[in-house]
Write a protein that holds these residues in place. Structure first.
Motif, short mmCIF file in Angstrom:
data_model
loop_
_atom_site.label_atom_id
_atom_site.label_comp_id
_atom_site.label_asym_id
_atom_site.label_seq_id
_atom_site.Cartn_x
_atom_site.Cartn_y
_atom_site.Cartn_z
N THR A 536 0.85 -1.19 0.00
CA THR A 536 0.00 0.00 0.00
C THR A 536 0.89 1.24 0.00
OG1 THR A 536 -0.13 0.30 2.41
CG2 THR A 536 -1.70 -1.24 1.39
N THR A 537 0.31 2.36 -0.35
CA THR A 537 0.94 3.67 -0.20
C THR A 537 0.06 4.50 0.70
OG1 THR A 537 2.03 3.61 -2.37
CG2 THR A 537 1.65 5.77 -1.39
N ASN A 538 0.59 4.83 1.87
CA ASN A 538 -0.23 5.51 2.89
C ASN A 538 -1.51 4.73 3.15
OD1 ASN A 538 0.92 7.68 4.22
ND2 ASN A 538 0.56 9.11 2.53
N ASN A 539 -1.37 3.41 3.24
CA ASN A 539 -2.46 2.48 3.56
C ASN A 539 -3.50 2.37 2.45
OD1 ASN A 539 -1.52 1.67 6.15
ND2 ASN A 539 -2.23 3.63 6.99
N VAL A 540 -3.19 2.81 1.25
CA VAL A 540 -4.10 2.67 0.11
C VAL A 540 -3.50 1.65 -0.86
CG1 VAL A 540 -5.18 3.83 -1.84
CG2 VAL A 540 -4.98 5.01 0.36
N PHE A 541 -4.29 0.64 -1.19
CA PHE A 541 -3.87 -0.39 -2.14
C PHE A 541 -4.34 -0.01 -3.54
CE2 PHE A 541 -4.89 -4.19 -4.60
CZ PHE A 541 -3.71 -4.91 -4.52
N PRO A 542 -3.58 -0.30 -4.58
CA PRO A 542 -2.25 -0.92 -4.60
C PRO A 542 -1.16 0.13 -4.51
CG PRO A 542 -3.04 -0.71 -6.84
CD PRO A 542 -4.13 -0.14 -5.96
N GLY A 543 0.01 -0.30 -4.09
CA GLY A 543 1.15 0.59 -3.97
C GLY A 543 2.31 -0.15 -3.37
N GLY A 544 3.28 0.60 -2.88
CA GLY A 544 4.39 0.01 -2.15
C GLY A 544 5.20 -0.99 -2.93
N MET A 545 5.53 -2.08 -2.24
CA MET A 545 6.44 -3.09 -2.76
C MET A 545 5.68 -4.12 -3.58
SD MET A 545 8.81 -3.55 0.60
CE MET A 545 10.05 -2.32 1.03
N LEU A 546 5.34 -3.72 -4.78
CA LEU A 546 4.53 -4.57 -5.66
C LEU A 546 4.94 -4.29 -7.10
CD1 LEU A 546 0.71 -5.13 -5.36
CD2 LEU A 546 1.75 -4.69 -7.57
N MET A 547 5.11 -5.35 -7.85
CA MET A 547 5.46 -5.23 -9.27
C MET A 547 4.93 -6.45 -9.99
SD MET A 547 9.51 -6.23 -9.12
CE MET A 547 9.86 -5.42 -7.57
N MET A 548 5.17 -6.54 -11.29
CA MET A 548 4.78 -7.70 -12.08
C MET A 548 6.00 -8.26 -12.80
SD MET A 548 1.53 -8.12 -11.69
CE MET A 548 0.19 -7.17 -11.00
N MET A 549 6.19 -9.57 -12.70
CA MET A 549 7.14 -10.25 -13.57
C MET A 549 6.37 -10.65 -14.83
SD MET A 549 9.72 -11.76 -14.90
CE MET A 549 11.13 -11.89 -13.81
N LEU A 550 6.75 -10.09 -15.96
CA LEU A 550 6.10 -10.39 -17.23
C LEU A 550 6.93 -11.39 -18.01
CD1 LEU A 550 4.86 -6.85 -18.31
CD2 LEU A 550 3.72 -8.58 -16.94
N VAL A 551 6.31 -12.51 -18.35
CA VAL A 551 6.97 -13.56 -19.12
C VAL A 551 6.42 -13.51 -20.54
CG1 VAL A 551 7.53 -16.01 -19.23
CG2 VAL A 551 7.10 -14.94 -17.01
N ASP A 552 7.23 -13.07 -21.47
CA ASP A 552 6.80 -12.86 -22.85
C ASP A 552 7.34 -13.96 -23.76
OD1 ASP A 552 5.56 -10.32 -22.37
OD2 ASP A 552 7.55 -9.43 -22.26
N THR A 553 6.53 -14.35 -24.76
CA THR A 553 7.07 -15.23 -25.79
C THR A 553 8.05 -14.45 -26.64
OG1 THR A 553 5.04 -14.80 -27.00
CG2 THR A 553 5.26 -16.95 -25.94
N ARG A 554 8.76 -15.18 -27.50
CA ARG A 554 9.93 -14.60 -28.17
C ARG A 554 9.59 -13.47 -29.13
NH1 ARG A 554 14.69 -16.16 -25.63
NH2 ARG A 554 14.14 -18.05 -24.49
N GLU A 555 8.40 -13.50 -29.73
CA GLU A 555 8.11 -12.47 -30.72
C GLU A 555 7.92 -11.10 -30.09
OE1 GLU A 555 3.91 -14.21 -30.12
OE2 GLU A 555 5.98 -14.60 -29.53
N PHE A 556 7.77 -11.05 -28.77
CA PHE A 556 7.62 -9.77 -28.09
C PHE A 556 8.97 -9.41 -27.46
CE2 PHE A 556 3.36 -11.67 -28.12
CZ PHE A 556 2.75 -10.73 -28.92
#
Length: 562
Positions: A536-556
């Motif tokens: 969260t950021t200042n207790n509001v979701f989403p925020g803070g320590m959060l990200m996405m691991m994106l797994v792409d096929t080869r053409e991307f």
């Protein structure tokens, strides 16, 4: 970066049934490990305000470049810069065995007093920098018996050490650390091995580089190996520095600095008395930013003092090196969805078997422990193996989509690679596919063109929450990209089909809805702190320590130049 419908998307990604939903969060910005090269670094400690996702700007201190650095790595990253203050401080990239010199100028307010740098894990010598006023030389503390050598206000100190150990290391203030590290005085040292093992530049490792080149993708690694060890090879790398901020501490420092703006450094009363306890952080940072800001590009102008992002991408089968440093006061249990992380080393020391084989002995971690003051290097690996269905959406007999006819010949390890017989072409979209699941359908009762018989039934994509983002992945049906892209718009809600029953029109993407980014059609796995308040950021979701691991096929193509 700002995004709507974030909460719904993230809740669905958690289920792992809709891995493409979050692609709109991270259009084209990737991470790599940006930094500056040495072996001589001229740094300064200064003040600035850090932008936060809630619109606040928090008064902070940080290290930055005192002048133009020798160079930037990776060289292909566009618009690299090193401001005079940034959080984290500049990542210092050196090679094993180099003699490193760091000149630090104390540019903090007079009331902040002295400052310094610690380089844990290295044998450091320090002295007052030459060619500065005699008063500066006189006030520099001697290094004998002391933890660090300090620079007085407006003065400089020089640190020298040999980069004796490859791997990921931290640096941070050794002066009143409860305040100065909290304010942002920390950074990373990356030491590259001086001899890359042959296993990391030949065989399958060399073929993986050819596969990238076949799709026009550049190599953004700092090296081919993390250590002087044949089992430390990697294909992609990211650096994550974990920290928190309690704005009450920062605001108190700003108030006292402002009140003492005209005082003389070292004079009675010209010093700060900022309480650092009780500690109640409300900003949780990775590389100086919170989600969603950390998913914007490196060196973006809206973050003039937070140049490094945290947005990992990979292709199936790649060995992704995670460099991690706990720079704050709290431990953050970080969970990397989709697989465990194999720990290679801690604080530059590889964890090896006590036998003569020299095998890796680091644990596989479900949550990586981002311990304050500790660094680790680990390998994350994802291929789709074990799903028991074909993640590439192959559909035998479908002539409408070229993905449907791709072969999969297992190599000795069961994957489709250049070691298969016949070998996989380096431009194969399904390079490194787990062949045991090839042609296994996903859905029991299909909607669209995915054959029946699989282990799951998905909701109708037209009514699925945030469904328009759901339809843009080649992993979920051989015509998914075609159907989502709208290149052949349906004449009616029912659409049309080819003779073999395959959809030949866009059924998932209404014309008035924004499509997924054209450069992304992968899986999105949430990587986040398992302390829920820290996303969260200042207790509001989403925020803070959060990200996405994106797994792409080869053409991307994963373009880390941004």
């Amino acid at each position: 970066m700002r995004a709507t419908n974030m909460t719904k998307s993230i809740s669905i990604v958690r289920s792992l049934l809709a891995p493409a939903l979050a692609l709109f969060l991270a259009a084209a910005a990737h991470a790599a490990v940006p930094g500056i090269t040495g072996p001589t670094f001229n740094l300064t400690a200064q003040t600035a305000f850090l932008n936060q996702p809630d619109g606040n700007a928090v008064y902070s201190w940080g290290y930055g470049c005192n002048g133009t650095p020798t160079g930037f790595l990776p060289a292909a990253i566009v618009g690299a810069s090193c401001p005079s203050m940034q959080v984290p401080g500049p990542t210092l990239i050196v090679t094993e065995g180099q003699a490193v010199t760091v000149n630090l100028l104390n540019g903090l307010p007079a009331a902040a007093g002295n400052t310094s740098i610690l380089f844990p894990g290295f044998s450091v010598r320090a002295a007052a920098t030459a060619l500065q006023p005699a008063s500066c030389t006189a006030t520099a503390k001697a290094p004998i018996g002391l933890l660090t050598t300090e620079a007085a206000n407006g003065c400089s100190v020089t640190y020298t050490f040999i980069a004796s150990s490859p791997g990921t290391h931290s640096y941070y203030s050794g002066t009143q650390s409860d305040l100065q590290v909290e304010m942002g005085l920390y950074g990373a040292v990356v030491v590259l091995p001086n001899a890359v093992p042959a296993a990391c530049t030949t065989g399958l490792a060399a073929a993986n580089l050819l596969v990238k080149a076949a799709w026009g993708e550049h190599d953004y690694r700092l090296s081919q190996a993390a250590y002087d060890h044949p089992k430390s090879c990697y294909d992609r790398e990211y650096l994550f520095q974990w920290g928190e901020m309690d704005p009450r501490i920062h605001n108190a420092a700003l108030a006292q600095v402002t009140a003492l703006a005209t005082c003389t450094a070292g004079a009675p009363g010209c010093s700060l008395d900022v309480p650092t306890e009780p500690y109640h952080p409300s900003y949780f940072l990775i590389n100086g930013r919170s989600m969603p800001d950390l998913m914007d590009g490196n060196y973006e102008p809206e973050y003039p003092h937070q140049p490094y992002n945290g947005n990992p991408h990979m292709h199936p089968g790649e060995l992704t090196l995670i460099r991690s440093i706990g720079q704050g006061r709290w431990q953050h249990p970080f969970h990397e969805h989709a697989n465990h992380v194999r720990i290679l080393a801690r604080d530059g020391n590889m964890i090896l078997s006590s036998s003569n084989t020299g095998d890796l002995a680091g644990s596989l971690m479900f949550n990586t422990d981002t311990t304050p003051g500790e660094a680790f290097d680990g390998i994350f690996y994802f291929t789709g193996r074990g799903l028991n269905w074909d993640p590439y959406g192959h559909h035998p007999g479908d002539t409408a989509d070229p993905l449907a006819s791709l072969p999969c010949y297992p190599d000795a390890n069961g994957y489709y690679t250049v070691n298969s017989t016949p070998p996989a072409p380096v431009n194969a979209v399904n390079y490194y596919e787990w062949c045991q699941d090839h042609n296994k359908p996903l859905e029991v009762s299909p909607i669209g063109d995915v054959a029946a018989g699989g282990p799951a039934t998905l909701p109708n994509p037209n009514i699925f929450t945030n469904g328009p983002w759901y339809g843009g992945t080649p992993y979920l049906g051989p015509d998914a990209t075609l159907r989502a892209g709208g290149t052949q718009a349906c004449a009616s809600p029912t659409g049309s089909t080819a003779a073999n029953g395959a959809s030949t029109c866009s059924t998932l993407q209404p014309s008035n809805i924004q499509a997924n980014p054209s450069t992304e059609r992968g899986w999105a796995y949430m990587w986040h702190s398992h302390n829920e308040r820290e996303i969260t950021t200042n207790n509001v979701f989403p925020g803070g320590m959060l990200m996405m691991m994106l797994v792409d096929t080869r053409e991307f193509v994963i373009d880390e130049s941004k």
